[in-house]
Design a protein around this motif. Structure first.
Motif, mmCIF file in Angstrom:
data_model
loop_
_atom_site.group_PDB
_atom_site.id
_atom_site.type_symbol
_atom_site.label_atom_id
_atom_site.label_comp_id
_atom_site.label_asym_id
_atom_site.label_seq_id
_atom_site.Cartn_x
_atom_site.Cartn_y
_atom_site.Cartn_z
ATOM 1 N N ALA A 129 -8.136 -8.099 6.564
ATOM 2 C CA ALA A 129 -8.148 -6.718 6.083
ATOM 3 C C ALA A 129 -9.406 -5.994 6.549
ATOM 4 C CB ALA A 129 -8.045 -6.706 4.555
ATOM 5 N N GLY A 130 -9.658 -4.844 5.929
ATOM 6 C CA GLY A 130 -10.856 -4.075 6.238
ATOM 7 C C GLY A 130 -10.737 -3.220 7.477
ATOM 8 N N LYS A 131 -9.502 -3.055 7.982
ATOM 9 C CA LYS A 131 -9.355 -2.291 9.224
ATOM 10 C C LYS A 131 -8.276 -1.218 9.160
ATOM 11 C CE LYS A 131 -6.085 -5.415 11.598
ATOM 12 N NZ LYS A 131 -5.934 -6.437 10.555
ATOM 13 N N ARG A 132 -7.276 -1.374 8.275
ATOM 14 C CA ARG A 132 -6.158 -0.433 8.230
ATOM 15 C C ARG A 132 -6.018 0.179 6.834
ATOM 16 N NH1 ARG A 132 -2.454 0.076 12.143
ATOM 17 N NH2 ARG A 132 -2.762 -1.217 14.015
ATOM 18 N N ALA A 133 -5.813 1.497 6.813
ATOM 19 C CA ALA A 133 -5.619 2.184 5.545
ATOM 20 C C ALA A 133 -4.364 1.679 4.831
ATOM 21 C CB ALA A 133 -5.524 3.687 5.779
ATOM 22 N N SER A 134 -3.328 1.365 5.593
ATOM 23 C CA SER A 134 -2.065 0.942 4.991
ATOM 24 C C SER A 134 -2.201 -0.369 4.228
ATOM 25 C CB SER A 134 -0.991 0.801 6.070
ATOM 26 O OG SER A 134 -1.383 -0.133 7.064
ATOM 27 N N THR A 135 -3.157 -1.214 4.618
ATOM 28 C CA THR A 135 -3.356 -2.480 3.919
ATOM 29 C C THR A 135 -3.665 -2.225 2.451
ATOM 30 O OG1 THR A 135 -4.289 -3.372 5.973
ATOM 31 C CG2 THR A 135 -4.623 -4.663 3.962
ATOM 32 N N TYR A 136 -4.513 -1.234 2.205
ATOM 33 C CA TYR A 136 -4.958 -0.967 0.843
ATOM 34 C C TYR A 136 -3.945 -0.167 0.038
ATOM 35 C CZ TYR A 136 -9.244 -2.917 2.595
ATOM 36 O OH TYR A 136 -10.154 -3.774 3.148
ATOM 37 N N GLU A 137 -2.860 0.222 0.691
ATOM 38 C CA GLU A 137 -1.757 0.872 -0.004
ATOM 39 C C GLU A 137 -0.597 -0.097 -0.235
ATOM 40 O OE1 GLU A 137 -0.870 4.009 2.668
ATOM 41 O OE2 GLU A 137 -2.770 5.047 2.363
ATOM 42 N N ASN A 138 -0.678 -1.282 0.349
ATOM 43 C CA ASN A 138 0.385 -2.275 0.248
ATOM 44 C C ASN A 138 0.345 -2.931 -1.130
ATOM 45 O OD1 ASN A 138 1.673 -4.941 0.396
ATOM 46 N ND2 ASN A 138 1.922 -4.498 2.576
ATOM 47 N N PRO A 139 1.388 -2.802 -1.931
ATOM 48 C CA PRO A 139 1.349 -3.360 -3.295
ATOM 49 C C PRO A 139 1.194 -4.877 -3.322
ATOM 50 C CG PRO A 139 3.563 -2.573 -2.735
ATOM 51 C CD PRO A 139 2.649 -2.084 -1.659
ATOM 52 N N ASP A 140 1.758 -5.569 -2.330
ATOM 53 C CA ASP A 140 1.615 -7.025 -2.282
ATOM 54 C C ASP A 140 0.157 -7.416 -2.065
ATOM 55 O OD1 ASP A 140 4.356 -7.525 -2.634
ATOM 56 O OD2 ASP A 140 4.742 -7.258 -0.494
ATOM 57 N N TYR A 141 -0.494 -6.723 -1.126
ATOM 58 C CA TYR A 141 -1.907 -7.015 -0.877
ATOM 59 C C TYR A 141 -2.754 -6.650 -2.085
ATOM 60 C CZ TYR A 141 -6.593 -6.895 1.052
ATOM 61 O OH TYR A 141 -7.933 -7.106 1.245
ATOM 62 N N ARG A 142 -2.531 -5.485 -2.641
ATOM 63 C CA ARG A 142 -3.328 -5.028 -3.780
ATOM 64 C C ARG A 142 -3.205 -5.988 -4.963
ATOM 65 N NH1 ARG A 142 -5.372 0.022 -3.881
ATOM 66 N NH2 ARG A 142 -5.171 0.091 -6.164
ATOM 67 N N ALA A 143 -2.023 -6.550 -5.136
ATOM 68 C CA ALA A 143 -1.814 -7.465 -6.257
ATOM 69 C C ALA A 143 -2.521 -8.797 -6.026
ATOM 70 C CB ALA A 143 -0.317 -7.694 -6.473
ATOM 71 N N GLU A 144 -2.341 -9.385 -4.842
ATOM 72 C CA GLU A 144 -2.901 -10.717 -4.615
ATOM 73 C C GLU A 144 -4.401 -10.665 -4.342
ATOM 74 O OE1 GLU A 144 -2.139 -14.625 -1.799
ATOM 75 O OE2 GLU A 144 -0.482 -13.301 -2.330
ATOM 76 N N ALA A 145 -4.884 -9.583 -3.740
ATOM 77 C CA ALA A 145 -6.311 -9.455 -3.435
ATOM 78 C C ALA A 145 -7.023 -8.600 -4.484
ATOM 79 C CB ALA A 145 -6.491 -8.847 -2.047
ATOM 80 N N ALA A 146 -6.436 -8.518 -5.671
ATOM 81 C CA ALA A 146 -6.975 -7.634 -6.706
ATOM 82 C C ALA A 146 -8.426 -7.949 -7.046
ATOM 83 C CB ALA A 146 -6.110 -7.722 -7.963
ATOM 84 N N ALA A 147 -8.828 -9.216 -6.924
ATOM 85 C CA ALA A 147 -10.177 -9.611 -7.313
ATOM 86 C C ALA A 147 -11.247 -8.963 -6.453
ATOM 87 C CB ALA A 147 -10.314 -11.139 -7.254
ATOM 88 N N PHE A 148 -10.911 -8.651 -5.195
ATOM 89 C CA PHE A 148 -11.960 -8.195 -4.280
ATOM 90 C C PHE A 148 -11.603 -7.001 -3.421
ATOM 91 C CE2 PHE A 148 -9.426 -11.385 -2.084
ATOM 92 C CZ PHE A 148 -9.172 -10.792 -0.862
#
Length: 457
Positions: free
Chosen positions: A362-381
Motif C-alpha cells: 500500500a501507500g501508493k494508490r488512493a483507491s487502496t484506502y477506499e477499498n473496504p476489504d483493505y480498510r477492514a483488515e488493515a484497520a490497525a495501521f
C-alpha cells in the motif's frame, strides 16, 4: 572550522564525480544473474530488494503474470545494501543485464538526469487501465525527473512511525501519547526493558548503510533541529543539534535496544518485533503489514503512533520502493507490462485475495484506502500510515531551509557515498568502538568535502 574552499571543478567534472560516487561501492568481479547477460525473447530480468512484500511478489509472478502474458520473469533478489551496489553498476554502465530494478525516490531523479532510465509517460498514456491518476500525488512527484516526466512507478510507498506492543504497555500501566516526543519514547523504553523475559525496550537500526541506520537517525536529527547542510551548503554535522540527536539515538539503542544493534537493520528489527523480543520499534510504515499478517505472532497486539518529534510538528520520512526500466533494456515493452502489473490495482487485489489485505503493498494508490476489504483488515495501521505519508515534508523537513530535497537523505548523487561513510562511523559508535564525538568529527570532515563542491551554487 571549515577548511579553505578549493576552486570548484567544472560541471562536467562534477557529473563524472557523481557517477563515480554511485559506482564507488561496486561489488568486485563479474557476476551474471539468473537471466544471463541481458534478457532475451519474452523474458524480463528484474533486480530487486529482499523486503517481504517483494519476496511475495516473486512467489506470485509465475502463476499469474507469466501465466497470463507468457512473459517469464527472472528475479535476482538481494539485501538492500547489496542490491543498491549492483543496480548502480548495471544502470550506470547501461549494461542491460537487468530490464527492471527496484529504485527509490532518491535514485530515480538522479538516474533520470543521467539518462539511465526510460521515461514512462508514453506507457501510462496508452495503458489507461493502469490509472496513473490513482497513484498518490506525492509519489508521482517524487518519481519524476527534472523534465517533469515520469521515470518510475511505486511498488509501495511509506513513511515512518512508532510501532509498539499495546498489550505490554497496558499491562505495565503505561500509555503511549497520541503524538509522542523522543524523550517520552526513551522513558517508556526504559520502563519496558525486561517486561517479558529477553524483551528489550526498543529496536532501532544500527546497520551501516545510508538507507539503513542513516534513515531513522536523520529523521531524529531533523526534529532535534539539525541538518546535513544549511542553505549555503555548509556542512553541519558538528553542530550541537547533530551531537544531541546522535548521542540520544546511540545512547537509547545501547541502553535499551536490541543485542547486536550495530548489525541490525530493517529485517533484523522486524524479526525481533515479530518474535516478541522488543516492545517498540521506530521504522517504516510498510512493516505494519508484516506485523499484522495472518501468521504473525503479534497480530492484533500492536499499536501505532506518529514518528516521535522534538522541535518539528512531524518527523516521518517519505519513501517508495519503485520500479525503474533501464534505458538499455532489450525488452522495454515487456518490462512495462511487468511494472504495470506489479504496481497495478490487479496485483493489490491478488495479494488481498491470496495472502491477506494487510500484506497489500500500500501507500501508493488512493483507491487502496477506499477499498473496504483493505480498510477492514488493515484497520490497525492504515489510517496512521496514510496520515504519516500526508504529513511528510520532503522539501521542508526541519527547522531551517535546505539546499536539496529529502527527509532521510539529501537528494544529491554524492549522498550514497557520504551517507554510507558517515553511517559506518555512527555504527562504530553504536558498537562502542568510538565515541559519538569522534564519529561526528570524522563525519563533518567527510561532509565538508561535499560542501566545497556545491558552495556558491
Amino acid at each position: 572550522m571549515r577548511t579553505p574552499s578549493r576552486r570548484r571543478p567544472p560541471r562536467a567534472a562534477l557529473a563524472a564525480a557523481a557517477a563515480g560516487t554511485l559506482l564507488a561501492p561496486l561489488l568486485s568481479g563479474c557476476w551474471v544473474g539468473a537471466g544471463g547477460a541481458g534478457s532475451g525473447g519474452d523474458a524480463v530480468n528484474v533486480l530487486m530488494v529482499n523486503n517481504p512484500q517483494m519476496v511475495e511478489l516473486q512467489k506470485l509472478t509465475a502463476a499469474h503474470f507469466t501465466e497470463e502474458t507468457g512473459i517469464k520473469v527472472n528475479f535476482t533478489v538481494l539485501p538492500e545494501n547489496d542490491v543498491r551496489d549492483k543496480i548502480s553498476q548495471d544502470f550506470a554502465n547501461q549494461a542491460g543485464q537487468y530490464d527492471v530494478a527496484t529504485l527509490s525516490n532518491y535514485e530515480i531523479p538522479i538516474y533520470a538526469r543521467n539518462g539511465w532510465l526510460r521515461e514512462m509517460d508514453s506507457y501510462v498514456d496508452e495503458d489507461t487501465a493502469y490509472d496513473e491518476q490513482d497513484v498518490l500525488e506525492p509519489m508521482r512527484r517524487s518519481l519524476s525527473g527534472d523534465d517533469g516526466r515520469l521515470y518510475g512507478q511505486p511498488f509501495y510507498g511509506e513513511s515512518s512511525f512508532l510501532m509498539y506492543r499495546k498489550d505490554i504497555l497496558e499491562r505495565e500501566g503505561l500509555t503511549m501519547p497520541a503524538d509522542p516526543t523522543w524523550e517520552q519514547v526513551a522513558d517508556i523504553a526504559a520502563k519496558l526493558d525486561g517486561a517479558e523475559p529477553g524483551m528489550k525496550g526498543i529496536c532501532l537500526r544500527g546497520l551501516p548503510g545510508w538507507g539503513e541506520v542513516m534513515a531513522p537517525l536523520t529523521t531524529v536529527v531533523n526534529t532535534f533541529g539539525g541538518t546535513w547542510f544549511d542553505e549555503d551548503w555548509n556542512a553541519r554535522l558538528d553542530s550541537p543539534e547533530w551531537h544531541r540527536a546522535t548521542k540520544f539515538y546511540v545512547d537509547l539503542v545501547r541502553e535499551h535496544g536490541q543485542a547486536g544493534a550495530a548489525q541490525s537493520g530493517f529485517a533484523e528489527c522486524l524479526n525481533n518485533t515479530t518474535q516478541g523480543k522488543t516492545a517498540m520499534w521506530y521504522d517504516a510504515t510498510s512493516a505494519a503489514g508484516s506485523l499484522e499478517s495472518a501468521g504473525s505472532p503479534v497480530k492484533g497486539r500492536m499499536g501505532y503512533a506518529p514518528a516521535p518529534v522534538e522541535k518539528t510538528e512531524s518527523a516521518g520520512w517519505l519513501y517508495t520502493w519503485a520500479w525503474g526500466i533501464q534505458n538499455a533494456s532489450r525488452n522495454p515493452d515487456n518490462a512495462w507490462k511487468f511494472v504495470s502489473w506489479a504496481s497495478g490495482k490487479e496485483y493489490e487485489q491478488l495479494v488481498g485475495d491470496e495472502i491477506g489485505w494487510s500484506n497489500v503493498p500500500a501507500g501508493k494508490r488512493a483507491s487502496t484506502y477506499e477499498n473496504p476489504d483493505y480498510r477492514a483488515e488493515a484497520a490497525a495501521f492504515q489510517e496512521m500510515t496514510r496520515l504519516a505519508i500526508g504529513r511528510a515534508r520532503p522539501d521542508d523537513p526541519g527547522v531551517q531551509p535546505r539546499p536539496a530535497p529529502g527527509i532521510q537523505f539529501v537528494g544529491i548523487p554524492e549522498f550514497t557515498d557520504l551517507g554510507t561513510r558517515v553511517s559506518q562511523e555512527i555504527s562504530a559508535a553504536i558498537a562502542g568502538r568510538q565515541s559519538v564525538e569522534s564519529a561526528l568529527r570524522k563525519s563533518q570532515q567527510l561532509a565538508e568535502e561535499i560542501s566545497e563542491e556545491y558552495e556558491g551554487r
